[in-house]
Design a protein around this motif. Structure first.
Motif, PDB file in Angstrom:
ATOM      1  N   LEU A   1       0.817  -1.205   0.000  1.00 38.64           N
ATOM      2  CA  LEU A   1       0.000   0.000   0.000  1.00 38.64           C
ATOM      3  C   LEU A   1       0.860   1.268   0.000  1.00 38.64           C
ATOM      4  O   LEU A   1       0.449   2.296  -0.528  1.00 38.64           O
ATOM      5  N   THR A   2       2.068   1.192   0.578  1.00 42.22           N
ATOM      6  CA  THR A   2       2.932   2.362   0.611  1.00 42.22           C
ATOM      7  C   THR A   2       3.793   2.493  -0.634  1.00 42.22           C
ATOM      8  O   THR A   2       4.412   3.518  -0.849  1.00 42.22           O
ATOM      9  N   ALA A   3       3.865   1.465  -1.473  1.00 41.71           N
ATOM     10  CA  ALA A   3       4.651   1.529  -2.708  1.00 41.71           C
ATOM     11  C   ALA A   3       3.806   2.211  -3.770  1.00 41.71           C
ATOM     12  O   ALA A   3       3.132   1.582  -4.558  1.00 41.71           O
ATOM     13  N   CYS A   4       3.806   3.528  -3.761  1.00 41.12           N
ATOM     14  CA  CYS A   4       2.945   4.260  -4.680  1.00 41.12           C
ATOM     15  C   CYS A   4       3.667   4.536  -5.997  1.00 41.12           C
ATOM     16  O   CYS A   4       4.884   4.521  -6.078  1.00 41.12           O
ATOM     17  N   HIS A   5       2.889   4.804  -7.014  1.00 39.27           N
ATOM     18  CA  HIS A   5       3.416   5.119  -8.334  1.00 39.27           C
ATOM     19  C   HIS A   5       3.392   6.628  -8.530  1.00 39.27           C
ATOM     20  O   HIS A   5       2.402   7.284  -8.237  1.00 39.27           O
ATOM     21  N   LEU A   6       4.500   7.171  -9.002  1.00 44.42           N
ATOM     22  CA  LEU A   6       4.585   8.575  -9.351  1.00 44.42           C
ATOM     23  C   LEU A   6       4.745   8.649 -10.857  1.00 44.42           C
ATOM     24  O   LEU A   6       5.657   8.052 -11.404  1.00 44.42           O
ATOM     25  N   THR A   7       3.866   9.350 -11.539  1.00 42.60           N
ATOM     26  CA  THR A   7       3.922   9.428 -12.991  1.00 42.60           C
ATOM     27  C   THR A   7       4.028  10.885 -13.409  1.00 42.60           C
ATOM     28  O   THR A   7       3.312  11.742 -12.903  1.00 42.60           O
TER      29      THR A   7
ATOM     30  N   SER B   1       7.149   6.557 -15.085  1.00 44.68           N
ATOM     31  CA  SER B   1       6.438   5.950 -13.963  1.00 44.68           C
ATOM     32  C   SER B   1       7.485   5.458 -12.993  1.00 44.68           C
ATOM     33  O   SER B   1       8.305   4.615 -13.340  1.00 44.68           O
ATOM     34  N   GLN B   2       7.462   5.996 -11.802  1.00 41.87           N
ATOM     35  CA  GLN B   2       8.433   5.600 -10.792  1.00 41.87           C
ATOM     36  C   GLN B   2       7.692   5.026  -9.602  1.00 41.87           C
ATOM     37  O   GLN B   2       6.729   5.602  -9.125  1.00 41.87           O
ATOM     38  N   VAL B   3       8.165   3.889  -9.150  1.00 42.95           N
ATOM     39  CA  VAL B   3       7.592   3.246  -7.978  1.00 42.95           C
ATOM     40  C   VAL B   3       8.526   3.560  -6.819  1.00 42.95           C
ATOM     41  O   VAL B   3       9.742   3.451  -6.935  1.00 42.95           O
ATOM     42  N   VAL B   4       7.956   3.982  -5.695  1.00 46.01           N
ATOM     43  CA  VAL B   4       8.769   4.357  -4.542  1.00 46.01           C
ATOM     44  C   VAL B   4       9.661   3.196  -4.125  1.00 46.01           C
ATOM     45  O   VAL B   4      10.831   3.368  -3.828  1.00 46.01           O
ATOM     46  N   ILE B   5       9.122   1.992  -4.109  1.00 44.45           N
ATOM     47  CA  ILE B   5       9.913   0.806  -3.789  1.00 44.45           C
ATOM     48  C   ILE B   5      10.076   0.035  -5.090  1.00 44.45           C
ATOM     49  O   ILE B   5       9.127  -0.482  -5.645  1.00 44.45           O
TER      50      ILE B   5
END
Length: 125
Positions: A13-19, A87-91
């Motif tokens: 749930l904390t591994a969010c996607h930043l686009t 698209s970057q994933v935090v983890i």
């Protein structure tokens, strides 16, 4: 076991996607270079990116990336408008997609362009 599942659920749930989506102007050299990646060597494009602030193109670099919708033909210097979606994933790793928006020009050229660096698909973002 329940604690492990709870931890895994919390991490997912904390591994969010930043686009982010960016419009870029790039030039593509009339010849390709050789890039080294995990599958061996392959031809790759030689690019340089236009800097809106200085109104000039940057240095040439080897790009182990594909521009969707672009049909490269050797012997032409291209000026392209592309859309870069990062698209970057935090983890974990991120990824990028390059899509052709417009071919501004396609000029016959025999000039040789020497890349000063190599940029991977993920390095474009």
């Amino acid at each position: 076991m329940k604690k492990l599942l709870a931890v895994l659920l919390a991490l997912s749930l904390t591994a969010c996607h930043l686009t982010s989506i960016t419009q870029l102007r790039v030039q593509v050299a009339p010849s390709t270079a050789v890039c080294q990646n995990s599958t061996g060597t392959n031809p790759c494009l030689i690019l340089r990116i236009f800097n809106d602030q200085s109104k000039t193109f940057g240095d040439w670099f080897k790009a182990d990336a594909r521009i969707e919708g672009f049909g490269y033909e050797a012997g032409y210097l291209y000026d392209l408008s592309i859309q870069r979606t990062c698209s970057q994933v935090v983890i974990g790793d991120g990824s990028s997609t390059l899509r052709l928006q417009l071919v501004n020009s396609k000029t016959p050229s025999n000039d040789i362009f020497t890349p000063t660096a190599e940029l991977s698909q993920n390095g474009i973002c």
